[in-house]
Design a protein around this motif. Structure first.
Motif, short mmCIF file in Angstrom:
data_model
loop_
_atom_site.label_atom_id
_atom_site.label_comp_id
_atom_site.label_asym_id
_atom_site.label_seq_id
_atom_site.Cartn_x
_atom_site.Cartn_y
_atom_site.Cartn_z
N LEU A 157 0.80 -3.45 13.97
CA LEU A 157 0.03 -4.65 13.81
C LEU A 157 1.21 -5.71 13.20
O LEU A 157 2.22 -5.24 13.07
CB LEU A 157 -0.84 -4.33 12.39
CG LEU A 157 -1.76 -3.22 12.31
CD1 LEU A 157 -2.32 -3.08 10.95
CD2 LEU A 157 -2.73 -3.49 13.47
N GLU B 5 -5.02 -6.39 6.17
CA GLU B 5 -5.24 -4.95 5.74
C GLU B 5 -4.87 -4.76 4.39
O GLU B 5 -5.54 -4.29 3.75
CB GLU B 5 -4.32 -4.12 6.76
CG GLU B 5 -4.58 -4.08 8.11
CD GLU B 5 -5.48 -3.02 8.64
OE1 GLU B 5 -5.33 -1.80 8.47
OE2 GLU B 5 -6.62 -3.28 9.40
N VAL C 30 0.86 3.25 2.19
CA VAL C 30 1.58 3.44 3.62
C VAL C 30 2.79 2.29 3.67
O VAL C 30 3.75 3.06 4.17
CB VAL C 30 0.51 2.91 4.73
CG1 VAL C 30 1.16 3.30 6.10
CG2 VAL C 30 -0.78 3.68 4.64
N LEU D 119 -4.82 -6.88 1.82
CA LEU D 119 -5.64 -7.79 1.19
C LEU D 119 -7.01 -6.94 1.06
O LEU D 119 -7.57 -6.92 -0.17
CB LEU D 119 -6.14 -9.10 1.77
CG LEU D 119 -5.18 -10.21 1.56
CD1 LEU D 119 -5.38 -11.59 2.28
CD2 LEU D 119 -5.36 -10.90 0.08
N ARG D 120 -7.83 -6.44 2.19
CA ARG D 120 -8.80 -5.60 2.07
C ARG D 120 -8.71 -4.58 1.14
O ARG D 120 -9.56 -4.20 0.55
CB ARG D 120 -9.22 -5.30 3.64
CG ARG D 120 -10.09 -6.35 4.41
CD ARG D 120 -10.67 -5.76 5.35
NE ARG D 120 -9.94 -5.11 6.43
CZ ARG D 120 -9.67 -5.88 7.63
NH1 ARG D 120 -9.99 -7.03 7.82
NH2 ARG D 120 -8.84 -5.10 8.64
N TYR D 121 -7.53 -3.74 1.44
CA TYR D 121 -7.41 -2.53 0.70
C TYR D 121 -7.13 -3.02 -0.79
O TYR D 121 -7.59 -2.32 -1.55
CB TYR D 121 -5.84 -2.06 1.05
CG TYR D 121 -5.46 -0.64 0.53
CD1 TYR D 121 -6.20 0.52 0.67
CD2 TYR D 121 -4.54 -0.52 -0.54
CE1 TYR D 121 -6.08 1.86 0.01
CE2 TYR D 121 -4.19 0.46 -1.06
CZ TYR D 121 -5.15 1.68 -0.85
OH TYR D 121 -4.72 3.02 -1.37
N TYR E 255 -1.00 1.65 12.46
CA TYR E 255 -0.55 0.68 11.35
C TYR E 255 0.97 -0.22 11.69
O TYR E 255 0.94 -1.65 11.41
CB TYR E 255 -0.49 1.30 10.09
CG TYR E 255 -0.44 0.28 8.96
CD1 TYR E 255 -1.39 -0.14 8.39
CD2 TYR E 255 1.14 0.30 8.14
CE1 TYR E 255 -1.21 -1.12 7.23
CE2 TYR E 255 1.18 -0.46 7.26
CZ TYR E 255 -0.15 -1.32 6.55
OH TYR E 255 0.21 -2.09 5.66
N GLN F 258 -1.71 7.48 13.34
CA GLN F 258 -2.37 6.52 12.39
C GLN F 258 -1.04 5.42 12.02
O GLN F 258 -1.48 4.27 11.85
CB GLN F 258 -3.03 6.97 11.21
CG GLN F 258 -4.29 7.54 11.76
CD GLN F 258 -4.87 8.44 10.65
OE1 GLN F 258 -4.34 9.07 9.87
NE2 GLN F 258 -6.16 8.22 10.31
N LEU F 259 -0.05 6.14 11.72
CA LEU F 259 0.93 5.34 11.05
C LEU F 259 1.48 4.36 12.29
O LEU F 259 1.89 3.18 12.04
CB LEU F 259 2.25 6.29 10.78
CG LEU F 259 2.11 6.76 9.26
CD1 LEU F 259 2.99 7.73 8.99
CD2 LEU F 259 2.28 5.84 8.14
N ARG G 27 -1.13 -8.10 6.60
CA ARG G 27 -1.23 -8.74 5.43
C ARG G 27 -3.08 -8.83 5.16
O ARG G 27 -3.40 -8.38 3.95
CB ARG G 27 -1.04 -10.31 5.45
CG ARG G 27 -0.72 -11.10 4.27
CD ARG G 27 -0.42 -12.67 4.50
NE ARG G 27 -1.59 -13.20 4.98
CZ ARG G 27 -2.51 -13.76 3.93
NH1 ARG G 27 -2.31 -13.79 2.83
NH2 ARG G 27 -3.55 -14.29 4.42
N LEU H 87 -1.58 11.80 11.69
CA LEU H 87 -1.07 11.05 10.61
C LEU H 87 0.12 10.14 11.48
O LEU H 87 0.13 8.76 11.24
CB LEU H 87 -0.11 11.59 9.42
CG LEU H 87 0.34 10.79 8.37
CD1 LEU H 87 -0.60 9.82 7.81
CD2 LEU H 87 0.68 11.78 7.41
N PHE I 175 5.53 4.46 2.17
CA PHE I 175 6.02 5.59 2.86
C PHE I 175 6.93 5.05 4.01
O PHE I 175 7.90 5.71 4.04
CB PHE I 175 4.77 6.14 3.50
CG PHE I 175 5.01 7.36 4.29
CD1 PHE I 175 5.54 8.42 3.50
CD2 PHE I 175 5.00 7.25 5.62
CE1 PHE I 175 5.63 9.83 4.38
CE2 PHE I 175 5.42 8.56 6.35
CZ PHE I 175 5.50 9.83 5.61
N THR J 38 0.90 -1.24 -0.10
CA THR J 38 -0.12 -0.13 0.02
C THR J 38 0.88 1.20 0.07
O THR J 38 2.05 1.06 0.22
CB THR J 38 -0.92 -0.11 1.16
OG1 THR J 38 -0.03 0.35 2.34
CG2 THR J 38 -1.76 -1.28 1.33
#
Lengths: 165, 165
Positions: free
Chosen positions: B75, B83, B39, B85-87, B72, B68-69, B81, B65, B42, B37
């Motif tokens: 995790l 996340e 993210v 997949l869903r994205y 993430y 949130q980072l 993985r 931000l 980044f 992603t």
């Protein structure tokens, strides 16, 4: 979001924003972008100055006999020949009240040209849009991930589904 | 001698994982790899570039931000993985206009009080599990209408419309 000035795709967004006609959601997205984009900030500041000037501008009060004089002048115009009707409006006395409006119209036109020809007028540094894009993309991805965590919007997928597409 | 013999006997056992048995194991091949992603990209940037990008943000936005980072990045690999997949599924299953609609609805959802968010989430999950006709019946039911105000009903109706087949 893509920079409206850089991409030209959403240039009307900036004008609607400046005219306070943009819906709250788009306003929030555009404002988030503006926080990072010097070109859009510059455009917004210019437009804000213009709108503030417009807000402060007040028409001079109309004299009591304005209507009477106006109708008399219209009648005089009707009696004049086509030559006088065509060029009579160019007389300085008629131009004077329209000057502030004309000046503001010019400013709006200039703003329009800035949007049409951004590379010639607003030249942000080359690296900024790239960084802005990256950060905005990361922010949006994180928001998407949060949304997908809270709402199971997608059908179950496996790795092989992904590789097939 | 005995020591040399025992070491020689152990060698094949140590090498075993690299042998044919490993070839048969289900390994994530190139084609099964889940695309990273923005993210992830980044996160893979050099720290100084990341810092430079974050510095462009206003403090409050930067803090959000970073939080949130941070969330993430904490995790587990398996959660990350999932996340990804869903994205990816979201990007593949939803055309851009539907993606934007989902984001808009999620923003509206985010503005609701926390306790309302909980019941809407539950309702969405049960609506999602229903076949189309039953879902429509539920949305048109008196109970549904009395439980949610018109704004909440619209959010649920539109969200479930996004996932209907």
């Amino acid at each position: 979001m893509k920079c409206p000035i850089e991409t030209q795709e959403n240039a009307e967004l900036l004008l609607s924003y400046s005219a306070r006609r943009l819906n709250p959601e788009s306003t929030a997205i555009l404002e988030a972008h503006m926080e990072l984009c010097p070109a859009c900030q510059e455009f917004r500041d210019g437009q804000r100055a213009l709108w503030e000037a417009l807000d402060q501008w007040e028409a001079r009060p109309v004299s009591a006999d304005f209507d009477r004089r106006l109708y008399r002048r219209i009648e005089e115009q009707d009696r004049m020949g086509w030559w006088a009707r065509t060029f009579g409006s160019m007389r300085p006395v008629f131009l004077r009240p329209a000057l502030p409006l004309a000046a503001m119209a010019c400013l709006v036109l200039v703003a329009g040209f800035i949007i049409d020809e951004p590379r010639q007028t607003v030249v942000p540094t080359a690296e900024v849009p790239q960084v802005v894009r990256e950060v905005e993309q990361v922010e949006r991805t994180l928001e998407d991930l949060e949304m997908l965590r809270q709402f199971n919007l997608v059908a179950p997928v496996s790795n092989s589904d992904l590789s097939r597409s | 001698m005995a020591l040399v013999a025992s070491l020689a006997a152990q060698r094949p056992a140590l090498k075993a994982p690299r042998g044919p048995a490993e070839k048969g194991m289900p390994r994530a091949g190139k084609k099964d790899r889940i695309p990273r992603t923005p993210v992830d990209r980044f996160n893979r940037m050099p720290p100084e570039d990341r810092q430079k990008a974050l510095e462009k943000l206003p403090p409050e936005r930067r803090k959000r931000l970073e939080d949130q980072l941070n969330q993430y990045n904490h995790l587990t690999p398996e959660q990350r993985r999932q996340e990804r997949l869903r994205y990816q599924a979201f990007n593949q299953q939803f055309p851009p206009d539907k993606q934007n609609q989902a984001r808009r609805l999620f923003r509206q959802f985010g503005e609701l009080p926390a306790e309302r968010q909980g019941s809407l989430r539950k309702e969405f999950e049960s609506l999602r599990a229903l076949p189309d006709t039953e879902r429509r019946a539920r949305i048109n039911s008196d109970e549904f209408r009395s439980k949610y105000d018109s704004h909440e009903q619209k959010i649920l109706r539109d969200l479930s419309g996004l996932v209907s087949k």
